[in-house]
Write a protein that holds these residues in place. Structure first.
Motif, PDB file in Angstrom:
ATOM      1  N   LEU A   1       0.831  -1.209   0.000  1.00 45.51           N
ATOM      2  CA  LEU A   1       0.000   0.000   0.000  1.00 45.51           C
ATOM      3  C   LEU A   1       0.864   1.257   0.000  1.00 45.51           C
ATOM      4  N   THR A   2       2.038   1.185   0.634  1.00 44.66           N
ATOM      5  CA  THR A   2       2.953   2.331   0.652  1.00 44.66           C
ATOM      6  C   THR A   2       3.469   2.638  -0.749  1.00 44.66           C
ATOM      7  N   THR A   3       3.784   1.619  -1.520  1.00 42.43           N
ATOM      8  CA  THR A   3       4.267   1.861  -2.886  1.00 42.43           C
ATOM      9  C   THR A   3       3.200   2.561  -3.736  1.00 42.43           C
ATOM     10  N   VAL A   4       1.925   2.223  -3.490  1.00 45.40           N
ATOM     11  CA  VAL A   4       0.837   2.898  -4.207  1.00 45.40           C
ATOM     12  C   VAL A   4       0.798   4.368  -3.816  1.00 45.40           C
ATOM     13  N   GLY A   5       0.926   4.654  -2.507  1.00 43.71           N
ATOM     14  CA  GLY A   5       0.895   6.037  -2.032  1.00 43.71           C
ATOM     15  C   GLY A   5       2.045   6.865  -2.564  1.00 43.71           C
ATOM     16  N   VAL A   6       3.246   6.316  -2.561  1.00 41.01           N
ATOM     17  CA  VAL A   6       4.412   7.048  -3.079  1.00 41.01           C
ATOM     18  C   VAL A   6       4.280   7.267  -4.583  1.00 41.01           C
ATOM     19  N   PHE A   7       3.693   6.302  -5.285  1.00 40.77           N
ATOM     20  CA  PHE A   7       3.473   6.467  -6.727  1.00 40.77           C
ATOM     21  C   PHE A   7       2.588   7.678  -7.022  1.00 40.77           C
ATOM     22  N   TYR A   8       1.457   7.782  -6.332  1.00 38.85           N
ATOM     23  CA  TYR A   8       0.565   8.924  -6.576  1.00 38.85           C
ATOM     24  C   TYR A   8       1.201  10.231  -6.128  1.00 38.85           C
ATOM     25  N   SER A   9       2.066  10.173  -5.131  1.00 41.49           N
ATOM     26  CA  SER A   9       2.785  11.371  -4.708  1.00 41.49           C
ATOM     27  C   SER A   9       3.762  11.838  -5.776  1.00 41.49           C
ATOM     28  N   SER A  10       4.271  10.906  -6.591  1.00 38.59           N
ATOM     29  CA  SER A  10       5.192  11.271  -7.680  1.00 38.59           C
ATOM     30  C   SER A  10       4.448  11.774  -8.913  1.00 38.59           C
ATOM     31  N   VAL A  11       3.174  11.372  -9.046  1.00 44.50           N
ATOM     32  CA  VAL A  11       2.383  11.746 -10.220  1.00 44.50           C
ATOM     33  C   VAL A  11       1.651  13.061 -10.010  1.00 44.50           C
ATOM     34  N   VAL A  12       1.096  13.263  -8.811  1.00 49.59           N
ATOM     35  CA  VAL A  12       0.268  14.439  -8.525  1.00 49.59           C
ATOM     36  C   VAL A  12       1.071  15.431  -7.697  1.00 49.59           C
ATOM     37  N   LYS A  13       1.153  16.668  -8.160  1.00 50.54           N
ATOM     38  CA  LYS A  13       1.914  17.689  -7.443  1.00 50.54           C
ATOM     39  C   LYS A  13       1.197  18.147  -6.179  1.00 50.54           C
ATOM     40  N   ASN A  14      -0.133  18.159  -6.222  1.00 48.83           N
ATOM     41  CA  ASN A  14      -0.919  18.600  -5.077  1.00 48.83           C
ATOM     42  C   ASN A  14      -1.022  17.481  -4.040  1.00 48.83           C
ATOM     43  N   GLN A  15      -0.671  17.796  -2.790  1.00 55.70           N
ATOM     44  CA  GLN A  15      -0.654  16.769  -1.746  1.00 55.70           C
ATOM     45  C   GLN A  15      -2.050  16.243  -1.430  1.00 55.70           C
ATOM     46  N   ILE A  16      -3.038  17.133  -1.434  1.00 54.30           N
ATOM     47  CA  ILE A  16      -4.414  16.698  -1.170  1.00 54.30           C
ATOM     48  C   ILE A  16      -4.892  15.766  -2.279  1.00 54.30           C
ATOM     49  N   GLY A  17      -4.542  16.102  -3.515  1.00 54.70           N
ATOM     50  CA  GLY A  17      -4.898  15.226  -4.639  1.00 54.70           C
ATOM     51  C   GLY A  17      -4.244  13.868  -4.510  1.00 54.70           C
ATOM     52  N   SER A  18      -2.971  13.861  -4.078  1.00 50.79           N
ATOM     53  CA  SER A  18      -2.264  12.600  -3.865  1.00 50.79           C
ATOM     54  C   SER A  18      -2.932  11.784  -2.773  1.00 50.79           C
ATOM     55  N   LEU A  19      -3.329  12.447  -1.689  1.00 49.93           N
ATOM     56  CA  LEU A  19      -3.997  11.760  -0.576  1.00 49.93           C
ATOM     57  C   LEU A  19      -5.295  11.104  -1.034  1.00 49.93           C
ATOM     58  N   LEU A  20      -6.111  11.849  -1.772  1.00 44.57           N
ATOM     59  CA  LEU A  20      -7.416  11.335  -2.197  1.00 44.57           C
ATOM     60  C   LEU A  20      -7.269  10.170  -3.176  1.00 44.57           C
ATOM     61  N   LEU A  21      -6.329  10.299  -4.121  1.00 42.72           N
ATOM     62  CA  LEU A  21      -6.122   9.223  -5.094  1.00 42.72           C
ATOM     63  C   LEU A  21      -5.589   7.954  -4.425  1.00 42.72           C
ATOM     64  N   THR A  22      -4.671   8.138  -3.483  1.00 34.94           N
ATOM     65  CA  THR A  22      -4.147   6.985  -2.748  1.00 34.94           C
ATOM     66  C   THR A  22      -5.242   6.313  -1.934  1.00 34.94           C
ATOM     67  N   LEU A  23      -6.050   7.135  -1.272  1.00 34.53           N
ATOM     68  CA  LEU A  23      -7.155   6.606  -0.476  1.00 34.53           C
ATOM     69  C   LEU A  23      -8.120   5.798  -1.341  1.00 34.53           C
ATOM     70  N   LEU A  24      -8.475   6.354  -2.493  1.00 36.11           N
ATOM     71  CA  LEU A  24      -9.419   5.683  -3.394  1.00 36.11           C
ATOM     72  C   LEU A  24      -8.820   4.399  -3.964  1.00 36.11           C
ATOM     73  N   SER A  25      -7.584   4.479  -4.425  1.00 41.90           N
ATOM     74  CA  SER A  25      -6.943   3.306  -5.038  1.00 41.90           C
ATOM     75  C   SER A  25      -6.762   2.176  -4.031  1.00 41.90           C
ATOM     76  N   ASN A  26      -6.269   2.494  -2.840  1.00 40.11           N
ATOM     77  CA  ASN A  26      -6.060   1.454  -1.825  1.00 40.11           C
ATOM     78  C   ASN A  26      -7.377   0.862  -1.347  1.00 40.11           C
ATOM     79  N   PHE A  27      -8.423   1.707  -1.316  1.00 36.10           N
ATOM     80  CA  PHE A  27      -9.739   1.189  -0.949  1.00 36.10           C
ATOM     81  C   PHE A  27     -10.211   0.162  -1.978  1.00 36.10           C
TER      82      PHE A  27
END
Length: 752
Positions: free
Chosen positions: A163-189
């Motif tokens: 799950l951490t690798t998914v979160g770091v991936f979205y953090s590398s793709v999305v510049k906005n931290q809130i956007g990264s948080l939401l995408l990681t939350l949705l994907s991991n869910f």
């Protein structure tokens, strides 16, 4: 001859690589420890976890030494933690421009990527360490399976890393931290939720096998059983490598100019590598191989099953029937079933053949396989499919069907006992006394009788005008449960004659009659079985036993959770009769206790089998109060003691009679809904096998349920346990407060 110089190969490890990686990880961890948001998230995450574990999971109400519910809820807690910990991992660097600064230094891209992933993953593990004191304290209150615990922690580590690798991936793709948080939350869910029954109901059933293979939670739950499966290891490794490759690609593009040849090569190489990882992971799901780390190898074929399979006289065919489309949950069960059948095949050499019958619904129904209807899709596209999973065992001209496989907990026993039933010509005969008997009718011991019939011939013994004797030569053992009215002296005499002539008796005696239909009430029962062996020094007291330390819970219609109920006593094995070593805990409801008068004991060997904890007491006749809601504070510790509730005894003569006596007649009837958590059925089977001196299958029956009860050793231990439940919150607050004080001092420093 020319001299040949052989150069020594350069096997030096790139020290700079490890130096940079360690420095980067340390930098990342320092930023985590300096962030107040991280402490808040960790604190909230632990609150949610303990709420799920202690309250929704009802851990202490269940009262068993098993932390599976603790680990089952952790991936859903990571759903909250991982996005919060990883949202700024790379996106923050991109916003501040520090990513280009770092990557212009002699830092490799792979070092940068691994540092981000390992640091976030490490902090999640550090958060779990806050809960470790509470877990260790819980372990002191029970006999936990350490091998299973190790595997469960390993499963949690794998899930956290994936799950951490998914979160770091979205953090590398999305510049906005809130956007990264939401995408990681949705994907991991989605990753965790995709294997649930809700999803399998909406999606077509033909997708279920693929869903089972890609569902992270499915592989996680597979390891929770205490087995390290090669398929699960390959899946977790492939999952993590897939997202690490994507992160590496994204970060590498920062260093390369657009439309360059190197960027084109990178894209091709990345795509090729992702395809390779995908196919290797998919192919790995078909590679067998596992290690069972549980204490008694409950997921591994026992020696009894191996011997029975190896010694079959004729070739045996096991036909596994299953529908083409199975829900994801049944896909996992099917996988475990196939693995177990392959173990049987291997143990039987070429005597056992496994045949897969896929999608033949008509044939399955003809063989007695239970076929259920399963709907999928929504209201407009609803599709009804046949769902079934069962097997047929064919030996010579005989067949036996296991109609439905809903779990594999007792599947080994069912298969082995069926093989024994089919191949055994000379079965021992078990009699059930069926006249004026309360719990040995078809409504009482039906399930236990079905269990016995897998290995024995079971017949009823009816005392009437035509039949007034017990055939000692015919019956190898007789089961007698407490009668609800007076037993005739003639019948008593026949039972005693059978015992004295070397017969075997399984007594289940209930001197207390409990009524629960309208209101809870208890009264004593006049039964000759209470004092049947009084001359041998064995008496069942007309008392109502309770245990203030080792007990189960009782569900009340007005409450969501079960209420601790000391009259549902969880008894433990004394260890004095080696034949019962496979038994650890048996739950007795409204039981009594057995008094052994040493002065009367002669020419007989009496062995206690089951006992209460040291915190048990009893209510005397005329003082019975079995209401669910009552206080126990008025019970003094010096009034509590340890009591025996089951004994075995053997006469010491040329034709010794054998008997097992239990001070509860209901413990095999499953009417209270608690028996699945304990070894009641296994204890009953072991008792019969000890009586007929045929100890084999009970070891299989018992091994799948060897979960010991929680045992609070003293009031001080109980207080310490309660205090340590709050230790995770205290540790986080303590570290956060320490960081705040240190930071405040740092700010007050005057630098010259």
């Amino acid at each position: 001859m020319p001299k040949i110089n052989i150069k020594k190969p350069n096997l030096k490890i790139h020290k700079v690589f490890f130096s940079n990686l360690n420095s980067l990880i340390f930098k990342e961890l320092k930023s985590y420890f300096n962030s107040p948001i991280v402490y808040i998230v960790a604190f909230v995450g632990i609150i949610f976890h303990f709420f799920f574990f202690l309250f929704l999971g009802a851990f202490f109400q269940n009262g068993v030494s098993d932390l599976t519910t603790y680990f089952e809820s952790l991936p859903w807690i990571f759903l909250l933690m991982v996005p919060a910990f990883t949202m700024g991992s790379i996106s923050k660097e991109i916003n501040q421009g520090t990513d280009e600064y770092i990557l212009t230094k002699p830092v490799k891209t792979i070092e940068f990527v691994l540092a981000k992933v390992v640091a976030a993953f490490s902090f999640i593990l550090i958060t779990l360490l806050f809960e470790l004191p509470a877990v260790i304290t819980i372990i002191t209150a029970g006999d936990f399976d350490i091998g299973k615990l190790f595997t469960q922690y390993l499963a949690v580590i794998f899930v956290a890393f994936c799950l951490t690798t998914v979160g770091v991936f979205y953090s590398s793709v999305v510049k906005n931290q809130i956007g990264s948080l939401l995408l990681t939350l949705l994907s991991n869910f989605i990753i965790l939720f995709i294997g649930s029954r809700v999803v399998t109901f909406v999606l077509p059933l033909f997708l279920a096998p693929y869903i089972e293979r890609i569902s992270l939670i499915t592989h996680f739950e597979s390891m929770l059983k205490g087995v390290i499966d090669l398929q699960d290891l390959i899946y977790f490794t492939g999952f993590a490598l897939f997202f690490i490759t994507l992160i590496y690609y994204k970060i590498s593009t920062i260093r390369l100019p657009k439309k360059s040849i190197k960027l084109t090569k990178l894209r091709f190489t990345t795509l090729l590598l992702l395809v390779i990882i995908f196919f290797i992971t998919g192919f790995g799901q078909k590679i067998p191989g596992s290690i069972d780390l549980t204490r008694n190898k409950i997921n591994t074929l026992s020696e009894v099953s191996k011997d029975i399979s190896k010694n079959l006289d004729e070739k045996t065919t096991i036909q596994l029937y299953y529908s083409e489309s199975l829900p994801a949950g049944l896909q996992t069960i099917k996988r475990d079933t196939i693995s177990l059948l392959n173990d049987f095949k291997k143990a039987g050499n070429d005597k056992i053949r496994i045949v897969h019958k896929i999608g033949d619904t008509t044939k399955a129904m003809d063989k007695g396989i239970r076929v259920e209807k399963q709907g999928s899709g929504n209201l407009s596209t609803l599709q009804i499919s046949d769902v079934y999973l069962g097997l047929v065992i064919k030996y010579k001209d005989q067949e036996e069907t296991i109609a439905s496989i809903s779990n594999t907990n007792n599947l080994e026993y069912e298969i082995t006992s069926t093989l024994t039933k089919l191949s055994n010509k000379d079965k021992k005969v078990i009699g059930i006394l069926d006249t004026k008997v309360r719990n040995t009718s078809t409504t009482g011991l039906t399930a236990f009788k079905s269990t016995l019939e897998r290995e024995y011939t079971v017949e009823s013994i009816i005392f009437d005008e035509e039949q007034r004797t017990i055939d000692s030569e015919k019956f190898d053992a007789i089961i007698i449960s407490a009668p609800n009215q007076e037993m005739s002296e003639e019948m008593q005499g026949e039972i005693r004659r059978y015992f004295d002539e070397g017969g075997a008796l399984f007594f289940m005696v209930d001197p207390i009659n409990v009524q629960t239909q309208m209101m809870f009430s208890a009264s004593s029962v006049e039964s000759p079985l209470n004092n049947f062996f009084e001359d041998l020094g064995i008496t069942v007291e007309k008392t109502l036993l309770f245990d203030l330390k080792s007990y189960a819970s009782l569900q009340h219609p007005n409450y969501v959770f079960g209420i601790p109920y000391p009259f549902f006593t969880i008894t433990a094995n004394t260890g004095e009769n080696n034949s019962f070593n496979n038994i650890s805990s048996v739950m007795l409801g409204w039981a009594s206790w057995i008094r052994i008068d040493e002065e009367k004991v002669h020419n007989i060997e009496i062995t206690p089998i089951l006992q209460t904890s040291n915190f048990a007491g009893f209510q005397k006749e005329g003082e019975f109060n079995i209401e669910m809601e009552q206080t126990w504070d008025n019970i003094k510790e010096n009034e509590l003691d340890q009591y025996t509730v089951a004994v075995s005894f053997v006469e010491q003569d040329d034709s010794p009679g054998r008997a097992v006596l239990v001070s509860d007649s209901d413990f095999l009837t499953n009417q209270y809904g608690h028996l699945e958590s304990y070894q009641n059925s296994a204890f009953g089977l072991t008792s019969i096998e000890w009586l007929v001196q045929n100890e084999a299958l009970s070891s299989i029956k018992g091994k799948s349920r060897q979960i010991a009860p929680l045992m609070v050793k003293s009031p001080a231990h109980a207080l310490f346990l309660n205090i340590m439940m709050f230790s995770p919150f205290a540790l986080i607050l303590l570290i956060a407060a320490g960081k705040f004080i240190l930071r405040k001092r740092e700010m007050k420093k005057v630098y010259k």
